[in-house]
Design a protein around this motif. Sequence first.
Motif, short mmCIF file in Angstrom:
data_model
loop_
_atom_site.label_atom_id
_atom_site.label_comp_id
_atom_site.label_asym_id
_atom_site.label_seq_id
_atom_site.Cartn_x
_atom_site.Cartn_y
_atom_site.Cartn_z
N ARG A 103 0.83 -1.22 0.00
CA ARG A 103 0.00 0.00 0.00
C ARG A 103 0.86 1.26 0.00
N THR A 104 2.05 1.20 0.60
CA THR A 104 2.89 2.39 0.73
C THR A 104 4.03 2.44 -0.28
N SER A 105 4.04 1.57 -1.27
CA SER A 105 5.11 1.61 -2.28
C SER A 105 5.15 2.98 -2.95
N PRO A 106 6.33 3.54 -3.14
CA PRO A 106 6.42 4.87 -3.73
C PRO A 106 6.01 4.88 -5.20
N VAL A 107 5.38 5.97 -5.59
CA VAL A 107 5.07 6.16 -7.01
C VAL A 107 6.31 6.73 -7.69
N ARG A 108 6.33 6.60 -9.01
CA ARG A 108 7.46 7.12 -9.77
C ARG A 108 6.95 8.06 -10.86
N ALA A 109 7.45 9.30 -10.84
CA ALA A 109 7.13 10.30 -11.88
C ALA A 109 5.63 10.53 -12.02
N MET A 110 4.91 10.51 -10.91
CA MET A 110 3.47 10.73 -10.94
C MET A 110 3.07 12.11 -10.41
N GLY A 111 4.00 12.79 -9.75
CA GLY A 111 3.71 14.15 -9.30
C GLY A 111 3.36 14.26 -7.83
N GLN A 112 3.45 15.49 -7.34
CA GLN A 112 3.26 15.76 -5.91
C GLN A 112 1.82 15.56 -5.46
N VAL A 113 0.86 15.81 -6.34
CA VAL A 113 -0.54 15.67 -5.93
C VAL A 113 -0.85 14.21 -5.60
N VAL A 114 -0.39 13.29 -6.45
CA VAL A 114 -0.61 11.86 -6.18
C VAL A 114 0.13 11.45 -4.91
N GLU A 115 1.35 11.92 -4.74
CA GLU A 115 2.12 11.56 -3.56
C GLU A 115 1.41 12.00 -2.29
N HIS A 116 0.86 13.20 -2.30
CA HIS A 116 0.12 13.67 -1.11
C HIS A 116 -1.18 12.89 -0.93
N PHE A 117 -1.86 12.60 -2.02
CA PHE A 117 -3.11 11.84 -1.97
C PHE A 117 -2.90 10.51 -1.28
N LEU A 118 -1.81 9.83 -1.58
CA LEU A 118 -1.53 8.52 -0.99
C LEU A 118 -1.21 8.60 0.50
N MET A 119 -0.86 9.78 0.99
CA MET A 119 -0.57 9.92 2.42
C MET A 119 -1.84 9.82 3.27
N ASP A 120 -2.99 10.01 2.67
CA ASP A 120 -4.26 9.97 3.38
C ASP A 120 -4.62 8.51 3.69
#
Length: 271
Positions: A103-120
Motif C-alpha cells: 500500500r505504501t510503495s512509492p510512485v514514480r514520476a506521478m507528481g506531488q498531488v498523487v504523492e500527497h493523496f496517498l498519504m491519506d
Amino acid sequence: MKSTEKEVVAQTLAPHTFDSLREALLDLGIRKEDIVLVHSSLSKLGWVVGGAETVVQALKSVAGTIVMPAQSGANSEPSYWQDPPVPASWWPRIRATMPPFSRTSPVRAMGQVVEHFLMDPTVVRSAHPQVSFAAWGTHAETIVERHGLDFGLGADSPLQTLYAREAKVLLLGVDYGNCTCLHWSEAHLPSTPLVRQGASVLVDGKRVWKTFDEYDYDDSDFACLGMDYERQGGFVVKNELGRVVPMRDLCDFGVQWLRKHRTFENFSLDH
C-alpha cells in the motif's frame, strides 16, 4: 526556494487558493455524484497556497469519488529499463531483492498531488505492483478491488470499472499525453504488442518475483489523439485550470483513432 519554484512564482499572476481551485473545479462541472479520474501537474497550475495539500482538499470538496493513477514503475522487469538502463549482470540481483509491492510503495514520476493523496489513510490502492490506482470517496473500494496482474490497464483493471461507471477524466495542468485511460483503448486493440513483465509481490506473506503478460504501451501519440477528439466534436469542458472529458466517450474514440493511425507488423493477440 528551488529554481523550479522560482519559475512557477515568476509565471503566476496571482496564487491559487482552496477557494479559487474549488470555484474552478465547479466551473469544470465536477459534482458530488461524480467519479473523477484525476491527472495533474502541480507546477503547471501556477503557484498554489498550500501546494498539493490544497489541490487534494479542493478536489475532495467537490467530487464524490476521486481516483488517481499511482504507478510504481521501478518495480518492473529490469531488462526493459531505459531511464537509466542497468547492466545485464545486475538483473538477477534486482529480481531477487526488489522490495515487494505494498500500500505504501512509492510512485514514480506521478507528481506531488498523487504523492500527497496517498498519504491519506482513507485512500485505498489497488494491488497491481506497477500500474495501481489510488481512490477516495463513495465508490473507492469498488473501483480498486479488482485489478488482475496480466494486462494491468485493460479489462480486469480499475479502468474497466471507471469506464463502466462513466467516470469523468480531469486533466489539471496536463494534456492528453498524460491521460492514463487511453491505455485502456490500447488494451482493446487486437494488435497491441505484448511484453513479458515482472515484479516483486507478496504471496502468502513471502516476497516472490512474479512474471505476467502486459501490453507494450505507448503514449507518444495520445496528445494528437486528444486534440483530434476535440476537433471532431468530442465533449469537453475547459477553463484556465484544465479540462474535463467523459471517459467512456474518449476511450471509445481512442479505440477507433488508434485503429486508424497505428500500424503493426503482422501482430495479433487473442486474449
